[in-house]
Design a protein around this motif. Structure first.
Motif, PDB file in Angstrom:
ATOM      1  N   ALA A 169       0.812  -1.220   0.000  1.00  0.00           N
ATOM      2  CA  ALA A 169       0.000   0.000   0.000  1.00  0.00           C
ATOM      3  C   ALA A 169       0.844   1.268   0.000  1.00  0.00           C
ATOM      4  O   ALA A 169       0.399   2.302  -0.440  1.00  0.00           O
ATOM      5  CB  ALA A 169      -0.917   0.003   1.216  1.00  0.00           C
ATOM      6  N   GLY A 170       2.057   1.200   0.514  1.00  0.00           N
ATOM      7  CA  GLY A 170       2.870   2.400   0.635  1.00  0.00           C
ATOM      8  C   GLY A 170       2.725   2.995   2.020  1.00  0.00           C
ATOM      9  O   GLY A 170       1.661   2.917   2.633  1.00  0.00           O
ATOM     10  N   GLU A 171       3.803   3.587   2.527  1.00  0.00           N
ATOM     11  CA  GLU A 171       3.771   4.207   3.853  1.00  0.00           C
ATOM     12  C   GLU A 171       2.892   5.454   3.862  1.00  0.00           C
ATOM     13  O   GLU A 171       2.238   5.755   4.850  1.00  0.00           O
ATOM     14  CB  GLU A 171       5.191   4.574   4.289  1.00  0.00           C
ATOM     15  N   VAL A 172       2.917   6.190   2.772  1.00  0.00           N
ATOM     16  CA  VAL A 172       2.060   7.360   2.586  1.00  0.00           C
ATOM     17  C   VAL A 172       1.275   7.131   1.310  1.00  0.00           C
ATOM     18  O   VAL A 172       1.839   6.701   0.303  1.00  0.00           O
ATOM     19  CB  VAL A 172       2.899   8.656   2.467  1.00  0.00           C
ATOM     20  N   VAL A 173      -0.031   7.384   1.361  1.00  0.00           N
ATOM     21  CA  VAL A 173      -0.886   7.167   0.192  1.00  0.00           C
ATOM     22  C   VAL A 173      -1.615   8.468  -0.125  1.00  0.00           C
ATOM     23  O   VAL A 173      -2.137   9.133   0.773  1.00  0.00           O
ATOM     24  CB  VAL A 173      -1.917   6.034   0.459  1.00  0.00           C
ATOM     25  N   MET A 174      -1.627   8.843  -1.401  1.00  0.00           N
ATOM     26  CA  MET A 174      -2.371  10.039  -1.827  1.00  0.00           C
ATOM     27  C   MET A 174      -2.808   9.884  -3.270  1.00  0.00           C
ATOM     28  O   MET A 174      -2.249   9.076  -4.010  1.00  0.00           O
ATOM     29  CB  MET A 174      -1.531  11.303  -1.634  1.00  0.00           C
ATOM     30  N   ASP A 175      -3.807  10.672  -3.634  1.00  0.00           N
ATOM     31  CA  ASP A 175      -4.220  10.643  -5.030  1.00  0.00           C
ATOM     32  C   ASP A 175      -3.350  11.601  -5.835  1.00  0.00           C
ATOM     33  O   ASP A 175      -2.582  12.384  -5.276  1.00  0.00           O
ATOM     34  CB  ASP A 175      -5.715  10.945  -5.189  1.00  0.00           C
ATOM     35  N   ILE A 176      -3.468  11.515  -7.152  1.00  0.00           N
ATOM     36  CA  ILE A 176      -2.600  12.303  -8.031  1.00  0.00           C
ATOM     37  C   ILE A 176      -2.828  13.803  -7.863  1.00  0.00           C
ATOM     38  O   ILE A 176      -1.910  14.599  -8.030  1.00  0.00           O
ATOM     39  CB  ILE A 176      -2.768  11.862  -9.515  1.00  0.00           C
ATOM     40  N   GLN A 177      -4.041  14.197  -7.482  1.00  0.00           N
ATOM     41  CA  GLN A 177      -4.319  15.618  -7.284  1.00  0.00           C
ATOM     42  C   GLN A 177      -3.508  16.162  -6.115  1.00  0.00           C
ATOM     43  O   GLN A 177      -2.864  17.210  -6.220  1.00  0.00           O
ATOM     44  CB  GLN A 177      -5.808  15.842  -7.045  1.00  0.00           C
ATOM     45  N   ALA A 178      -3.509  15.444  -4.987  1.00  0.00           N
ATOM     46  CA  ALA A 178      -2.726  15.893  -3.829  1.00  0.00           C
ATOM     47  C   ALA A 178      -1.236  15.862  -4.147  1.00  0.00           C
ATOM     48  O   ALA A 178      -0.493  16.780  -3.779  1.00  0.00           O
ATOM     49  CB  ALA A 178      -3.037  15.027  -2.613  1.00  0.00           C
ATOM     50  N   LEU A 179      -0.781  14.824  -4.840  1.00  0.00           N
ATOM     51  CA  LEU A 179       0.637  14.749  -5.203  1.00  0.00           C
ATOM     52  C   LEU A 179       1.020  15.905  -6.112  1.00  0.00           C
ATOM     53  O   LEU A 179       2.079  16.513  -5.954  1.00  0.00           O
ATOM     54  CB  LEU A 179       0.962  13.412  -5.870  1.00  0.00           C
ATOM     55  N   SER A 180       0.167  16.224  -7.069  1.00  0.00           N
ATOM     56  CA  SER A 180       0.453  17.346  -7.972  1.00  0.00           C
ATOM     57  C   SER A 180       0.594  18.641  -7.190  1.00  0.00           C
ATOM     58  O   SER A 180       1.508  19.432  -7.437  1.00  0.00           O
ATOM     59  CB  SER A 180      -0.652  17.484  -9.028  1.00  0.00           C
ATOM     60  N   GLN A 181      -0.296  18.881  -6.225  1.00  0.00           N
ATOM     61  CA  GLN A 181      -0.193  20.086  -5.408  1.00  0.00           C
ATOM     62  C   GLN A 181       1.103  20.078  -4.598  1.00  0.00           C
ATOM     63  O   GLN A 181       1.770  21.099  -4.475  1.00  0.00           O
ATOM     64  CB  GLN A 181      -1.400  20.195  -4.475  1.00  0.00           C
ATOM     65  N   TRP A 184       4.059  21.015  -6.774  1.00  0.00           N
ATOM     66  CA  TRP A 184       4.101  22.442  -7.062  1.00  0.00           C
ATOM     67  C   TRP A 184       4.466  23.254  -5.833  1.00  0.00           C
ATOM     68  O   TRP A 184       4.854  24.407  -5.928  1.00  0.00           O
ATOM     69  CB  TRP A 184       2.762  22.915  -7.639  1.00  0.00           C
ATOM     70  N   GLY A 185       4.327  22.661  -4.640  1.00  0.00           N
ATOM     71  CA  GLY A 185       4.760  23.342  -3.426  1.00  0.00           C
ATOM     72  C   GLY A 185       3.702  24.174  -2.742  1.00  0.00           C
ATOM     73  O   GLY A 185       3.962  24.819  -1.731  1.00  0.00           O
ATOM     74  N   PHE A 186       2.489  24.190  -3.273  1.00  0.00           N
ATOM     75  CA  PHE A 186       1.422  24.940  -2.619  1.00  0.00           C
ATOM     76  C   PHE A 186       0.103  24.256  -2.888  1.00  0.00           C
ATOM     77  O   PHE A 186      -0.191  23.967  -4.033  1.00  0.00           O
ATOM     78  CB  PHE A 186       1.367  26.379  -3.144  1.00  0.00           C
ATOM     79  N   PRO A 187      -0.686  23.950  -1.908  1.00  0.00           N
ATOM     80  CA  PRO A 187      -0.424  24.197  -0.504  1.00  0.00           C
ATOM     81  C   PRO A 187       0.659  23.279   0.039  1.00  0.00           C
ATOM     82  O   PRO A 187       1.046  22.319  -0.602  1.00  0.00           O
ATOM     83  CB  PRO A 187      -1.777  23.924   0.168  1.00  0.00           C
ATOM     84  N   SER A 188       1.102  23.573   1.246  1.00  0.00           N
ATOM     85  CA  SER A 188       2.191  22.810   1.857  1.00  0.00           C
ATOM     86  C   SER A 188       1.741  21.390   2.163  1.00  0.00           C
ATOM     87  O   SER A 188       0.553  21.086   2.242  1.00  0.00           O
ATOM     88  CB  SER A 188       2.639  23.485   3.148  1.00  0.00           C
ATOM     89  N   LEU A 189       2.724  20.506   2.361  1.00  0.00           N
ATOM     90  CA  LEU A 189       2.401  19.112   2.687  1.00  0.00           C
ATOM     91  C   LEU A 189       1.610  19.003   3.981  1.00  0.00           C
ATOM     92  O   LEU A 189       0.699  18.200   4.089  1.00  0.00           O
ATOM     93  CB  LEU A 189       3.682  18.287   2.784  1.00  0.00           C
ATOM     94  N   SER A 190       1.950  19.826   4.969  1.00  0.00           N
ATOM     95  CA  SER A 190       1.217  19.757   6.239  1.00  0.00           C
ATOM     96  C   SER A 190      -0.236  20.183   6.054  1.00  0.00           C
ATOM     97  O   SER A 190      -1.143  19.585   6.632  1.00  0.00           O
ATOM     98  CB  SER A 190       1.902  20.609   7.310  1.00  0.00           C
ATOM     99  N   LEU A 192      -1.908  19.934   3.183  1.00  0.00           N
ATOM    100  CA  LEU A 192      -2.540  18.841   2.421  1.00  0.00           C
ATOM    101  C   LEU A 192      -2.922  17.697   3.335  1.00  0.00           C
ATOM    102  O   LEU A 192      -4.002  17.118   3.200  1.00  0.00           O
ATOM    103  CB  LEU A 192      -1.584  18.337   1.330  1.00  0.00           C
ATOM    104  N   ARG A 193      -2.055  17.385   4.288  1.00  0.00           N
ATOM    105  CA  ARG A 193      -2.354  16.281   5.212  1.00  0.00           C
ATOM    106  C   ARG A 193      -3.567  16.612   6.059  1.00  0.00           C
ATOM    107  O   ARG A 193      -4.442  15.763   6.276  1.00  0.00           O
ATOM    108  CB  ARG A 193      -1.141  16.000   6.089  1.00  0.00           C
ATOM    109  N   ARG A 194      -3.646  17.847   6.550  1.00  0.00           N
ATOM    110  CA  ARG A 194      -4.822  18.256   7.346  1.00  0.00           C
ATOM    111  C   ARG A 194      -6.092  18.175   6.533  1.00  0.00           C
ATOM    112  O   ARG A 194      -7.145  17.781   7.028  1.00  0.00           O
ATOM    113  CB  ARG A 194      -4.641  19.683   7.866  1.00  0.00           C
ATOM    114  N   ALA A 195      -6.004  18.545   5.244  1.00  0.00           N
ATOM    115  CA  ALA A 195      -7.193  18.533   4.375  1.00  0.00           C
ATOM    116  C   ALA A 195      -7.604  17.108   4.041  1.00  0.00           C
ATOM    117  O   ALA A 195      -8.746  16.847   3.741  1.00  0.00           O
ATOM    118  CB  ALA A 195      -6.906  19.323   3.109  1.00  0.00           C
TER     119      ALA A 195
END
Length: 195
Positions: A169-181, A184-190, A192-195
């Motif tokens: 499954a991977g240690e961290v899982v996200m969809d391509i939309q979150a990865l794309s953001q 690009w560096g915005f919004p921040s990873l923290s 994105l995680r909260r969202a």
């Protein structure tokens, strides 16, 4: 300066590929002026002969002193225009810290859409100050080559990314939309995680 400013950012434009002619063009009956804050910033200011608001086409700086100088210049340009509008304010601008005023109107709109089309290419070669490794699970229903688990290794100031053959499954899982953001560096990873 533009190359220096964008060196830490992810984006499609470099000083060589940017449309400078279009940015500096005096079209649509507006004059374009360039003001430099030494080697640390610049302002592209536009206004017409009528009473329309002035346009801040771009204002970039890398030091607080340059930003302060350019904001002071904008204050002084108030003799030319009582109102100015600034579209596409950089997300790291401290402008709102300086303009705590009821007359400042703010509206948030998307500027452009971007998408990671090749996870391995997007995550390989990024500059980093950390070292370590992890597995990243990516969900992408429109690009099957991006769907899966990727091994990320950060060492020696850069990253490597390779797709894993297994079905973990991977240690961290996200969809391509979150990865794309995140790329690009915005919004921040923290954020994105909260969202």
């Amino acid at each position: 300066f533009y190359t220096r400013y964008t060196s830490g950012l992810h984006g499609p434009l470099t000083a060589d590929t940017r449309d400078w002619k279009g940015r500096l063009d005096n079209s649509d009956n507006k004059q374009t002026y360039v003001y430099a804050a030494g080697d640390d910033g610049y302002l592209l200011w536009r206004y017409s002969a009528d009473s329309e608001p002035g346009d801040i086409r771009e204002m970039l700086s890398v030091t607080p002193e340059a930003e302060s100088a350019l904001l002071g210049l904008l204050r002084d340009l108030g003799v030319q225009r009582r109102k100015a509008q600034w579209n596409n304010v950089p997300s790291d601008s401290t402008l709102l810290c300086h303009l705590a005023n009821w007359e400042v109107e703010r509206k948030t709109e998307p500027v452009f859409a971007a998408r990671v089309v090749d996870v391995e290419a997007a995550l390989t070669g990024l500059s980093t100050e950390i070292e370590g490794h992890m597995t990243l699970g990516v969900k992408d229903e429109h690009a099957p080559w991006n769907n899966g688990v990727f091994n990320l290794v950060a060492e020696g100031g850069t990253t490597r990314c390779t797709k894993e053959a297994g079905s973990s499954a991977g240690e961290v899982v996200m969809d391509i939309q979150a990865l794309s953001q995140a790329v690009w560096g915005f919004p921040s990873l923290s954020l994105l995680r909260r969202a």
